[in-house]
Motif scaffolding. Structure first.
Motif, mmCIF file in Angstrom:
data_model
loop_
_atom_site.group_PDB
_atom_site.id
_atom_site.type_symbol
_atom_site.label_atom_id
_atom_site.label_comp_id
_atom_site.label_asym_id
_atom_site.label_seq_id
_atom_site.Cartn_x
_atom_site.Cartn_y
_atom_site.Cartn_z
ATOM 1 N N THR A 42 40.850 44.667 37.587
ATOM 2 C CA THR A 42 40.291 45.467 37.789
ATOM 3 C C THR A 42 39.228 45.462 39.141
ATOM 4 O O THR A 42 39.230 45.988 39.945
ATOM 5 N N GLN A 84 42.640 52.510 35.489
ATOM 6 C CA GLN A 84 42.784 52.097 33.950
ATOM 7 C C GLN A 84 42.394 53.135 33.115
ATOM 8 O O GLN A 84 43.169 53.483 32.260
ATOM 9 N N ASP A 162 46.794 50.444 38.056
ATOM 10 C CA ASP A 162 45.949 49.798 37.080
ATOM 11 C C ASP A 162 46.460 50.103 35.569
ATOM 12 O O ASP A 162 45.812 51.139 35.298
ATOM 13 N N GLU A 163 47.376 49.151 35.203
ATOM 14 C CA GLU A 163 47.730 49.454 33.706
ATOM 15 C C GLU A 163 48.170 50.754 33.585
ATOM 16 O O GLU A 163 47.939 51.613 32.610
#
Ligand SMILES: Nc1ncnc2c1ncn2[C@@H]1O[C@H](COP(=O)(O)OP(=O)(O)OP(=O)(O)O)[C@@H](O)[C@H]1O
Ligand SMILES: [Mg+2]
Lengths: 249, 323
Positions: A42, A84, A162-163
């Motif tokens: 991240t 995220q 991000d995820e």
């Protein structure tokens, strides 16, 4: 090359979150970014899109040195990302959330055009029925899709995910993977952070592995998942190592 | 017809303002005109503040500084420079805008409580400065020579005219509030209010947007200040920069519904009504400020979105009107 990362380091006090990360990203590819928790994935996104200044190194986006540019500038240049930890604009409708992306992103549309684009993107991402609901009323899976929709509405050249699969059930994951593939078909380059190994191995053209801020491996999904260093990095989490191996099959 | 439907929110707000204004015009009663003037002034101040507080999410505890500064610039222009009320109001609005612009470039970097505290500091600093600024009369202030009102047909006529000007200003601020809310600029402000970091990642130019929101929210209080003290006939530091009025403005916005066009309007009218009732009640006469604190507490605890916000949630089909 749409993005060049040259010797980028980032320190937080004494902590070296990124150490001398270097790679080139060709246009139109999907780059998978994996690594154990706290590896600095991240943080790498934050450095690329101007949330943090790197402590060292250079970032070149579409041939322009953007190392010292802030996040708003990067958005205007055609970089979009998801978070995220989702950041919905809670007291605004889903449609308005997406319109913000269209209004202030790369193309900077007026309200009427932005509304049109937002409806298209919501249709594409499968949130159309929720358009007039407040963003706060969505569940986690829907909020992840909202993050994607906002990013897409800005019509970016490069998309940082991000995820986006974390916390989704298997059928939701399949849907998201499909969406990611279709985004790439539109010619958008993607960097994708993911812990869901089978999915990331499946969609990525290349994989980059971070561990304690170091770039420990890079290559095709097959190469990376057979790399002893990578398996070692994940050994702290044997289950993850197991999944990694399965993902490569 | 369709465009009318699209702007129902604006129309509803304007109708209310006009109704408030029409009362004393029809009755030609000086006392009710004074009450209506106070209500309109509250609406204008609250609606101005709402652009910063409600749309952008920045709490300014010292917003009254723009009212006071406008009042001083205005009276100085009228008394020392012999300018007309119109020029005075224009320059008052401009000065407030410039002060807000400079402040925006500096203290709008601060977030949350730090910004709120800084605004109090600014109000106190400007008050202290003017207290010692001889051209503005220092602690004594300035007063309008009665002869000045002759230009407007005498003192009575000037009072009457001030009311119409106040009404016009209020209509302007409500329209401005609506235009901001429904514009692309306003969408960016709302995004900043909800999550400034996320907004910047999406490309909203937050520092500039916040500064312009602050400027817009300061212009009207500046002009209202000039008008109010012209009508008042005199100005002094304590009257021009009352911190408690700043807080009452916040209560009005929160009570009616921050971030809506109609909210500050209903909040200001409702609060003034309540205040009027309390003032004539021997029991509450001296503690009406404490009551405003209690009102704020109740609103924050039970209807944090304010009356209009609550109504919008309760009856979503009325959203078009309740903007
Ligand atoms: N703003 C910050 N200040 C201080 N330390 C930070 C900050 N952001 C991240 N870190 C630290 O940097 C390291 C890398 O964090 P990062 O969030 O990039 O990891 P990650 O690879 O994304 O992990 P995860 O898979 O858990 O999301 C961690 O040790 C984290 O605690
Ligand atoms: Mg992370």
């Amino acid at each position: 090359m749409i993005l060049q990362i040259q010797g980028v380091s980032k320190n937080f006090g004494g902590l070296q979150a990124l150490q001398n990360v270097t790679f080139d990203l060709p246009e139109g590819q999907i780059l998978g970014l994996i690594g154990p928790n706290g590896a600095g994935k991240t943080t790498l996104f934050n450095v690329i899109n101007g949330v943090y200044l790197p402590s060292k190194g250079r970032i070149i986006f579409q041939g322009e040195d953007v190392t010292h540019r802030n996040t708003t500038y990067m958005a205007h240049k055609g970089l979009a990302r998801t978070h995220q930890i989702v950041k919905p604009l809670n007291d605004m409708t889903v449609l308005e959330n997406v319109m913000v992306g269209a209004c202030f992103g790369r193309e900077g549309h007026g309200l009427a055009q932005a509304r049109k684009i937002a409806h298209e993107v919501l249709e594409f991402i499968g949130l159309s029925e929720r358009a007039d609901q407040l963003a706060s009323s969505l569940n986690v899976a829907q909020k992840k899709r909202l993050e994607m929709a906002r990013a897409l509405a800005s019509r970016p050249y490069l998309l940082l995910l991000d995820e986006v699969l974390a916390g989704l059930n298997p059928s939701e994951i399949d849907h998201m993977v499909d969406v990611v593939k279709r985004i790439r078909e539109q010619g958008i380059t993607i960097i994708m952070i993911e812990h869901v190994m089978h999915a990331i191995m499946n969609v990525s053209d290349r994989i980059l592995v971070l561990d304690y801020g170091q770039q420990i491996a890079e290559g095709s999904p097959e190469e990376v998942s057979n790399n002893p260093k990578v398996i070692e990095a994940y050994l702290g989490d044997p289950k993850l190592a197991q999944r990694l191996m399965e993902g490569a099959e | 017809m369709n465009t009318l439907r699209n702007h129902l929110g604006l129309i509803a707000s304007l109708v209310i303002v006009v109704l408030i204004g029409l009362g004393p015009i029809v009755s030609q009663n000086a006392a009710s005109r004074e009450v209506a003037f106070t209500v309109l002034r509250a609406i204008a101040l609250a609606s101005g503040l709402n652009i910063l507080l409600g749309y952008t999410g920045y709490v300014s505890f010292g917003h009254i500084v723009f009212f006071g500064l406008g009042g001083y610039i205005g009276l100085y222009m009228i008394t020392a420079q012999g300018q007309s009320l119109w020029v005075a109001m224009l320059l008052a609005g401009l000065s407030s805008a410039i002060l807000a612009f400079l402040l925006g470039k500096s203290i709008l970097r601060l977030r949350g409580a730090y910004f709120a505290l800084a605004t109090i500091g600014v109000n106190e600093a400007v008050r202290a400065f003017i207290n010692n600024f001889e051209p503005f009369g220092g602690p004594i202030g300035m007063s309008v020579n009665f002869g000045v009102y002759q230009k407007y047909g005498g003192a009575m006529q000037a009072l009457n005219m001030s009311f119409y000007v106040m009404l016009a200003l209020t209509i302007v601020v409500v329209i401005m509030s609506y235009l901001v809310k429904t514009s692309k600029f306003g969408l960016g402000l709302l995004a900043i209010r909800e999550d400034e970091d996320a907004a910047e990642v999406m490309g909203v130019p937050a520092p500039d947007s916040k500064t312009w929101a602050y400027v817009l929210s300061a212009i009207i209080p500046g002009m209202v200040g000039a008008l109010f003290f012209f009508k008042n006939g005199s100005i002094e530091p304590a009257e021009a920069f009352p911190l408690h009025t700043s807080i009452e403005m916040i209560v009005m916005v929160m009570l009616g519904g921050q971030g809506t066009v109609l909210g500050p309007l209903l909040g200001a009218a409702g609060y003034q009504r309540l205040r009027g009732l309390l003032l004539i009640n021997p029991l509450f006469k001296n503690i009406q400020l404490a009551v405003s604190g209690v009102v704020l507490l109740i609103v924050i605890l039970f209807i944090p979105a304010g009356v209009v916000g609550w109504l919008r949630r309760r009856w979503p089909q009325w959203r078009r009107v309740l903007q």
